[in-house]
Scaffold this motif. Structure first.
Motif, PDB file in Angstrom:
ATOM      1  N   TYR A   1       7.797   5.259   4.030  1.00  0.00           N
ATOM      2  CA  TYR A   1       8.841   4.780   3.435  1.00  0.00           C
ATOM      3  C   TYR A   1       8.803   3.280   3.389  1.00  0.00           C
ATOM      4  O   TYR A   1       7.930   2.461   4.126  1.00  0.00           O
ATOM      5  N   TYR A   2       8.702   2.663   1.982  1.00  0.00           N
ATOM      6  CA  TYR A   2       8.877   1.402   1.770  1.00  0.00           C
ATOM      7  C   TYR A   2      10.267   1.027   2.371  1.00  0.00           C
ATOM      8  O   TYR A   2      11.344   1.400   1.693  1.00  0.00           O
TER       9      TYR A   2
ATOM     10  N   ASP B   1      10.681   7.382  -2.164  1.00  0.00           N
ATOM     11  CA  ASP B   1       9.825   6.858  -1.227  1.00  0.00           C
ATOM     12  C   ASP B   1      10.268   5.596  -0.769  1.00  0.00           C
ATOM     13  O   ASP B   1       9.414   4.617  -0.043  1.00  0.00           O
ATOM     14  N   VAL B   2      11.566   5.141  -0.956  1.00  0.00           N
ATOM     15  CA  VAL B   2      12.295   3.945  -0.575  1.00  0.00           C
ATOM     16  C   VAL B   2      13.186   4.033   0.475  1.00  0.00           C
ATOM     17  O   VAL B   2      14.193   4.976   0.307  1.00  0.00           O
TER      18      VAL B   2
ATOM     19  N   GLU C   1       0.935  -1.357   0.048  1.00  0.00           N
ATOM     20  CA  GLU C   1       0.021  -0.064   0.117  1.00  0.00           C
ATOM     21  C   GLU C   1       0.946   1.352  -0.110  1.00  0.00           C
ATOM     22  O   GLU C   1       0.471   2.302  -0.164  1.00  0.00           O
ATOM     23  N   LYS C   2       2.120   0.990   0.156  1.00  0.00           N
ATOM     24  CA  LYS C   2       3.104   2.388   0.188  1.00  0.00           C
ATOM     25  C   LYS C   2       3.812   2.648  -1.009  1.00  0.00           C
ATOM     26  O   LYS C   2       3.838   3.877  -1.110  1.00  0.00           O
ATOM     27  N   ILE C   3       3.719   1.747  -1.913  1.00  0.00           N
ATOM     28  CA  ILE C   3       4.315   2.079  -3.151  1.00  0.00           C
ATOM     29  C   ILE C   3       4.058   1.028  -4.405  1.00  0.00           C
ATOM     30  O   ILE C   3       3.558   0.109  -4.127  1.00  0.00           O
ATOM     31  N   SER C   4       4.215   1.524  -5.533  1.00  0.00           N
ATOM     32  CA  SER C   4       3.948   0.536  -6.442  1.00  0.00           C
ATOM     33  C   SER C   4       4.925   0.918  -7.879  1.00  0.00           C
ATOM     34  O   SER C   4       5.672   1.865  -7.694  1.00  0.00           O
ATOM     35  N   ASP C   5       4.865  -0.079  -8.689  1.00  0.00           N
ATOM     36  CA  ASP C   5       5.774   0.109  -9.777  1.00  0.00           C
ATOM     37  C   ASP C   5       7.122   0.153  -9.707  1.00  0.00           C
ATOM     38  O   ASP C   5       7.892   1.068  -9.910  1.00  0.00           O
ATOM     39  N   LEU C   6       7.513  -0.761  -8.494  1.00  0.00           N
ATOM     40  CA  LEU C   6       9.215  -0.637  -7.976  1.00  0.00           C
ATOM     41  C   LEU C   6       9.813  -2.153  -8.504  1.00  0.00           C
ATOM     42  O   LEU C   6       9.034  -3.143  -8.193  1.00  0.00           O
TER      43      LEU C   6
END
Length: 356
Positions: free
Chosen positions: A270-271, A239-240, A124-129
């Motif tokens: 942060y992720y 955001d990582v 839910e924190k990040i996408s497309d990594l």
């Protein structure tokens, strides 16, 4: 390194091989042999077996494979000895020779046949990594620079954001010149958010009597090519957050920080990715709110059935994925292996991890 318990095991193995040779001699000369030949034969077999006392040596690997396969075939022989052909191929060792040869041929192929293993994780924190992971290269054991360049170009085609070099990229048999060339090739991989390296237990030449280079030399070479070296250090990109752990090593010198002391500025926005060469502290890192841990070190059990035994006798994540709440741990079997170019317990792989 010679382990005292090695003498016990070759002593037991010598009992079987003495029986095997005694039986083979009877088959070849087609007459009974003196029982008093056995002590002399045992002594000879034991002396020949002495190189196998070092469990880490290739001679020991061959010795124990032959022993295990022979004992397995002896069990089979009890049930199929009535068949005429079996009376010769098992007692003469022909079946064992063929079987062990096939095992080692497969192990050599498997070490050199590199596959990509993919994981897809939800967050839910990040996408497309997208993350690429290389661990346990042990450069020079089974790969040369040309081989490594091909793998790196394949990873370039994956269009990754982050490249993780998760320890034991080098070892005590990697020359100084090869280390420098390897840093250059790995540092050239395409990415959008950086290349991150953590030390493994072999990288810093702790097991070499006269090391050609150590940790600072590796750091200097990698940093020439923009690779971020993390040794109990944290790096944030967008955001990582990436936490690179100092390696625990087999003989810990006490320099590795406690995770609670390292991860003091927790930010749930942060992720958070933990890079730890050895798959340690999984429960703790889950409790601290980390999202992903990536490890290597185990080689997935380089020689079968090491991985199965380790999984049954410890809580170590020897290979694959484990979820603890919202936390995910992944251990790769590594892109190569240590000591000898044989791998029968797991694939040789690099990882592509997609977080969406």
């Amino acid at each position: 390194m010679i382990l005292p318990k090695g003498y016990f095991f070759i002593g037991i193995g010598s009992l079987y091989f003495t029986f095997f040779i005694y039986r083979l001699l009877k088959i070849l000369i087609k007459q009974s042999l003196s029982f008093w030949l056995l002590p002399l034969l045992y002594l000879l077999v034991f002396l020949i077996s002495l190189p196998a006392v070092n469990f880490l040596d290739i001679k020991a690997v061959i010795y124990y494979h032959v022993l295990a396969v022979s004992l397995f075939l002896e069990i089979i022989y009890v049930f199929v000895r009535k068949f005429e052909v079996v009376k010769y191929i098992i007692p003469t060792g022909l079946a064992c020779f063929i079987t062990v040869s096939c095992i080692f041929a497969y192990g050599y192929y498997n070490m050199h046949h590199i596959v990509v293993t993919r994981y897809v994780l939800d967050s839910e924190k990040i996408s497309d990594l997208r993350i690429a992971v290389i661990a346990d290269l042990h450069m020079g054991v089974s790969m040369n620079i040309d081989d490594l360049q091909k793998v790196c170009r394949d990873i370039d085609d994956e269009k990754v954001d982050i490249v993780v070099l998760d320890g034991d990229i080098f070892d005590e048999n990697t020359s100084y010149e090869l280390m420098k060339k390897t840093c250059r090739v790995l540092g050239s991989m395409a990415n959008t958010k950086g290349i991150y390296y953590v030390y493994g237990n072999h990288d810093q030449n702790l097991y070499a009597g006269n090391p050609q280079y150590q940790g600072d030399d590796i750091r200097n070479e990698f940093e020439k090519y923009g690779v971020t070296v993390l040794d109990d250090e944290i790096s944030a990109v967008e955001d990582v957050m990436i936490i690179g752990r100092g390696d625990a090593r087999f003989y810990n010198d006490g320099s590795r920080l406690m995770m609670e002391d390292l991860y003091t500025d927790r930010n749930d926005e942060y992720y958070t990715i933990v890079l730890d060469h050895q798959p340690l502290d999984l429960e703790l890192n889950a409790k601290l709110g980390c999202d992903l841990q990536i490890s290597g070190h185990t080689h997935g059990g380089q020689l079968f059935p090491q991985g199965i035994v380790q999984s049954l006798t410890s809580d170590t994540l020897v290979y694959g994925k484990r979820e603890i709440g919202d936390f995910t741990a992944i251990t790769t079997s590594g892109i190569a292996g240590w000591k000898y170019p044989i791998k029968t317990g797991a694939p040789s792989e690099y990882l592509i991890i997609d977080i969406c």
